[in-house]
Design an enzyme around this catalytic site. Structure first.
Site, PDB file in Angstrom:
ATOM      1  N   ASP A  75       2.464   2.207   3.761  1.00 40.12           N
ATOM      2  CA  ASP A  75       1.699   3.437   3.530  1.00 40.12           C
ATOM      3  C   ASP A  75       2.649   4.592   3.262  1.00 40.12           C
ATOM      4  OD1 ASP A  75      -0.534   4.966   3.060  1.00 40.12           O
ATOM      5  OD2 ASP A  75      -1.268   4.988   5.121  1.00 40.12           O
TER       6      ASP A  75
ATOM      7  N   GLU B 183       0.865  -1.196   0.000  1.00 36.06           N
ATOM      8  CA  GLU B 183       0.000   0.000   0.000  1.00 36.06           C
ATOM      9  C   GLU B 183       0.893   1.235   0.000  1.00 36.06           C
ATOM     10  OE1 GLU B 183      -3.231   0.569   3.073  1.00 36.06           O
ATOM     11  OE2 GLU B 183      -2.651   2.675   2.797  1.00 36.06           O
TER      12      GLU B 183
END
Ligand code: MN
Length: 319
Positions: A282, A11
């Site tokens: 992230d 991600e």
């Protein structure tokens, strides 16, 4: 490599300049350090990946990506964004892979773009951010996207975005100035994304598309911890029948993005099994070292660590 195990983080975000310019105020809210990283799919990013032993990032556009755009502009714009991303990945094909951006305001076009992105560009699935112009994605209009994902055997990653305006006003407004994150990563993102996932299951989507695979970040947006209660409450009399636990544990995969907690991992391992938990950071909203500082403290078997860091990703995304 981490402890001699390959690392794939799934991600990890970039921004496309043309799309980012459409996202009102997006750049103003980000630090220069983050902006430098969002707009780089090259030297800077690779240097930081190498510094931590990350073999591969699966890239996705940052929120809200194309979900808040009108159908009129999002179809062509999203296609250009995916094409540019594919060009950049082609320069480093062993280091980057991608989730497609989809013009969900036009669901049929989104399904076609998913097919093009997977078949022609080699993308590994798609990411959807928050609601599409106020609509949750269990709405039947979006099911053509899931039908395509199931046919192609690629997952759809549901990522948070800034919550619905009515929710923002009713739930958080009085604390928003003092604690801007309460409506975002601290709580608002999680509640809306978990609601999205619950609604997908309630809609009967997985009865129709039993092989559809959904990914949630942030250790499943609280759902592994809540699983017993949600499942048992939905089995109380006087309601439609739904196998909530069955669908959540079979059709859903979760990642560690921005949530590096051992108690959360233990809960997820017990409820989901180690086969459904994937590593994500992230980047650049969370710095890579935060994830590795946590990994160094983890006491799980090499077998489980291997699944977490890349084994499950290789299988799910066919890397
Ligand atoms: Mn993210």
């Amino acid at each position: 490599m981490f402890k001699n195990l390959p690392v794939i983080a799934i991600e990890e975000h970039f921004w496309d300049r043309e799309l980012a310019a459409q996202l009102e105020g997006a750049e103003g809210r980000r630090s220069q350090k983050q902006l430098d990283r969002l707009f780089d799919i090259g030297e800077l990013r690779l240097r930081e990946m190498d510094a931590h032993g990350i073999e591969m990032q699966v890239l996705s556009h940052g929120a809200p990506s194309s979900q808040k755009l009108d159908a009129a502009i999002s179809v062509d714009l999203t296609r250009r964004v995916n094409d540019r991303l594919a060009e950049m990945i082609a320069k480093h094909p062993t280091r980057f892979a991608a989730f497609a951006n989809l013009p969900t305001a036009h669901p049929e076009a989104a399904a076609r773009e998913l097919e093009r992105a997977v078949k022609d560009l080699g993308f590994k699935g798609a990411m959807i951010h928050g609601l599409t112009n106020g609509l949750f994605h269990d709405d039947k209009r979006f099911w053509c996207i899931y039908e395509m994902a199931e046919t192609l055997d690629v997952p759809i990653y549901f990522h948070p975005s800034f919550p619905n305006a009515n929710v923002a006003a009713a739930y958080y407004e009085d604390y928003a100035a003092q604690y801007p994150q309460v409506i975002r990563a601290a709580w608002g993102y999680t509640i809306e994304t978990a609601t999205q996932a619950i609604r997908l299951i309630l809609s009967g989507l997985f009865e129709t598309h039993s092989k559809l695979k959904i990914i949630l970040g942030h250790f499943g947006e609280t759902l592994p911890y809540q699983l017993w209660r949600i499942d048992s409450a939905l089995r109380r009399p006087g309601q439609a029948q739904v196998d909530f636990r069955g669908h959540f544990t079979r059709n859903f995969y979760i990642t560690t993005s921005g949530h590096f907690s051992t108690p959360a991992l233990v809960c997820a391992m017990m409820e989901m099994s180690m086969d459904h938990i994937l590593f994500a950071i992230d980047d650049p909203f969370v710095e890579n070292h935060v994830a590795f500082d946590w990994l160094k403290t983890l006491q799980i078997s090499d077998h489980d660590m291997g699944k977490l860091l890349s084994g499950n990703a290789k299988k799910l995304l066919k890397l």
